[in-house]
Scaffold this active site. Sequence first.
Site, PDB file in Angstrom:
ATOM      1  N   LYS A 132     -11.516  39.440  -0.469  1.00 48.70           N
ATOM      2  CA  LYS A 132     -12.599  40.435  -0.340  1.00 48.70           C
ATOM      3  C   LYS A 132     -13.814  39.826   0.353  1.00 48.70           C
ATOM      4  CE  LYS A 132     -14.402  42.262  -4.251  1.00 48.70           C
ATOM      5  NZ  LYS A 132     -15.863  42.058  -4.333  1.00 48.70           N
ATOM      6  N   SER A 133     -14.215  38.639  -0.063  1.00 51.03           N
ATOM      7  CA  SER A 133     -15.411  38.010   0.528  1.00 51.03           C
ATOM      8  C   SER A 133     -15.197  37.719   2.012  1.00 51.03           C
ATOM      9  CB  SER A 133     -15.714  36.692  -0.189  1.00 51.03           C
ATOM     10  OG  SER A 133     -16.125  36.944  -1.504  1.00 51.03           O
TER      11      SER A 133
ATOM     12  N   GLY B 120     -21.797  44.728  -4.103  1.00 50.71           N
ATOM     13  CA  GLY B 120     -22.982  43.869  -4.027  1.00 50.71           C
ATOM     14  C   GLY B 120     -23.016  43.086  -2.722  1.00 50.71           C
TER      15      GLY B 120
ATOM     16  N   ARG C 160     -28.277  46.939 -10.182  1.00 52.85           N
ATOM     17  CA  ARG C 160     -28.205  45.472 -10.009  1.00 52.85           C
ATOM     18  C   ARG C 160     -29.432  44.932  -9.256  1.00 52.85           C
ATOM     19  NH1 ARG C 160     -22.293  44.027  -8.057  1.00 52.85           N
ATOM     20  NH2 ARG C 160     -23.091  41.925  -8.455  1.00 52.85           N
TER      21      ARG C 160
ATOM     22  N   SER D  78     -25.870  31.523  -5.386  1.00 54.92           N
ATOM     23  CA  SER D  78     -25.337  32.843  -5.039  1.00 54.92           C
ATOM     24  C   SER D  78     -25.008  32.903  -3.553  1.00 54.92           C
ATOM     25  CB  SER D  78     -26.367  33.928  -5.375  1.00 54.92           C
ATOM     26  OG  SER D  78     -26.087  35.102  -4.627  1.00 54.92           O
TER      27      SER D  78
ATOM     28  N   GLN E 105     -24.166  35.530  -2.023  1.00 52.88           N
ATOM     29  CA  GLN E 105     -24.753  36.749  -1.441  1.00 52.88           C
ATOM     30  C   GLN E 105     -26.186  36.476  -0.994  1.00 52.88           C
ATOM     31  OE1 GLN E 105     -24.110  39.857  -4.320  1.00 52.88           O
ATOM     32  NE2 GLN E 105     -21.899  39.848  -3.980  1.00 52.88           N
TER      33      GLN E 105
ATOM     34  N   ASP F 232     -15.982  34.967 -10.515  1.00 48.31           N
ATOM     35  CA  ASP F 232     -15.316  36.273 -10.611  1.00 48.31           C
ATOM     36  C   ASP F 232     -14.053  36.226 -11.466  1.00 48.31           C
ATOM     37  OD1 ASP F 232     -17.277  37.382  -9.025  1.00 48.31           O
ATOM     38  OD2 ASP F 232     -16.150  37.170  -7.166  1.00 48.31           O
TER      39      ASP F 232
ATOM     40  N   LYS G 234     -23.245  41.309 -12.891  1.00 44.73           N
ATOM     41  CA  LYS G 234     -22.143  41.669 -12.001  1.00 44.73           C
ATOM     42  C   LYS G 234     -21.946  43.190 -12.042  1.00 44.73           C
ATOM     43  CE  LYS G 234     -21.337  37.620 -10.440  1.00 44.73           C
ATOM     44  NZ  LYS G 234     -21.691  37.355  -9.050  1.00 44.73           N
TER      45      LYS G 234
ATOM     46  N   ARG H 260     -20.634  41.458 -17.652  1.00 42.53           N
ATOM     47  CA  ARG H 260     -19.247  41.064 -17.970  1.00 42.53           C
ATOM     48  C   ARG H 260     -19.129  40.228 -19.237  1.00 42.53           C
ATOM     49  NH1 ARG H 260     -17.071  40.292 -11.773  1.00 42.53           N
ATOM     50  NH2 ARG H 260     -16.528  42.495 -11.490  1.00 42.53           N
TER      51      ARG H 260
END
Length: 429
Positions: free
Chosen positions: A22-23, A94, A122, A167, A169, A315, A342, A346
């Site tokens: 996915k990333s 995100g 978020r 992070s 992101q 994750d 997240k 979680r």
Amino acid sequence: MKNITVKKTKGLRGEISVPGDKSISHRALMFASIADGDTRIKGLLKGEDNMATLKAFRQMGIVIDESGDEVIVHGKGLYSLKEPDDIIDAGNSGTTIRLITGLLSGQSFFSTITGDQYLRKRPMKRVIEPLSQMGARIFGRENGNKAPLAIVGSNLKGITYNSPIASAQVKSAILLAGLYADGVTTVTEPTLSRDHTERMLAYFGAKVERKDNSVSIAGGQRLVAKDIEVPGDISSAAFFIVYALITEESDLLIKNVGINPTRSGVIDILEQMGGNLKIVNRREVCGEPVGDIRVKSSNLRGIEIKGDLIPRAIDELPVIGAAAAYAEGTTTIGDAKELRVKETDRIATLASELRAMDIAVTEREDGAVIVGGKPKGGVTLKSHGDHRIAMTMTVAASGTDGITTIEDVECIDTSFPGFEELIKKVSIQ
Ligand code: S3P
């Protein structure tokens, strides 16, 4: 509402491959869109999160064709994006909202971006603060911390940013803005988060300097289109790995999985727990380490998981929690406060569902203590609208007696379309 029902299986046997990472898929679409020339992407994940990214670039005027199992992005260079005529919808993703916000900061147009009910809760300040230091003008709810966000494209300048969190992101949003900034942009993080952005920028010909936990990029660099093959997602493979470990007669080969060291913490953790795992056929594909993972049923034991291992397995911690529920002894997860922000909190969602299976879980602010035992089946569990919780609980139920229902599992399509069918394909009945 779609549900999954699970009854005890003997294990998983055979050979599978899991959908694309996915990333890496997000980054492939983004960098190809601002590169010069056509990029053919093989193995792109077509989950909802990545489709939100794809749609966003179409909205900004990029032509993206789908042909069989390939996606072809017709990039026209760094300065080719056009003002979208409507709000960009990042859905549940995100990565989409945070990375694209970085990219939009340095454009010469106005844009707005939002997401679903989960994403709108978020925190966005973590990217808006450094981007603002670069000269970005971004507005959002709750004093600029929550989507929808409005972005007035601006001239940016390079900064040196010491990120308080590990992070990818945050790092990637700043580096994307850095491509449009005057001068050099440097990001340092407390521990190294996934480095797909750095690797892919280099793959596209950009000069990226890396030292320890720092990365620097000079603005205005041209990216040159180059075909990409996306490996299978280790985060998706993790559900099959744990499933195979906790059931009794498993012997499963998962082919073509990305094993980038910034992502492979789950392998190290499960090995420490006593898991019988082997990585074979190691190779490098488009700048990313790839291998095949062979996994057999194992007796697991509880361990302590903290520190540098956490960002490398962030994750996968929910499904590691499922493994802990079957392990002998106690598993302690610490330094994982990020889990609270997240797709859901979680720590809370995992604890509540494991407790519904009679597993003793103590929540901590930055983790959880899970006492392994014999999880109880025949219960009804909730996904909380979180794809990884839905899949974690499906795995957790696989070794229990009785029929367990996991409710509200549509969210699985955000990252793993075909999850249930793939389990059926290799389960021993
Ligand atoms: C991602 C980074 C991680 C991860 C997320 C994907 C990425 O988030 O949890 O699923 O693709 O960059 P953070 O950057 O918030 O740690």
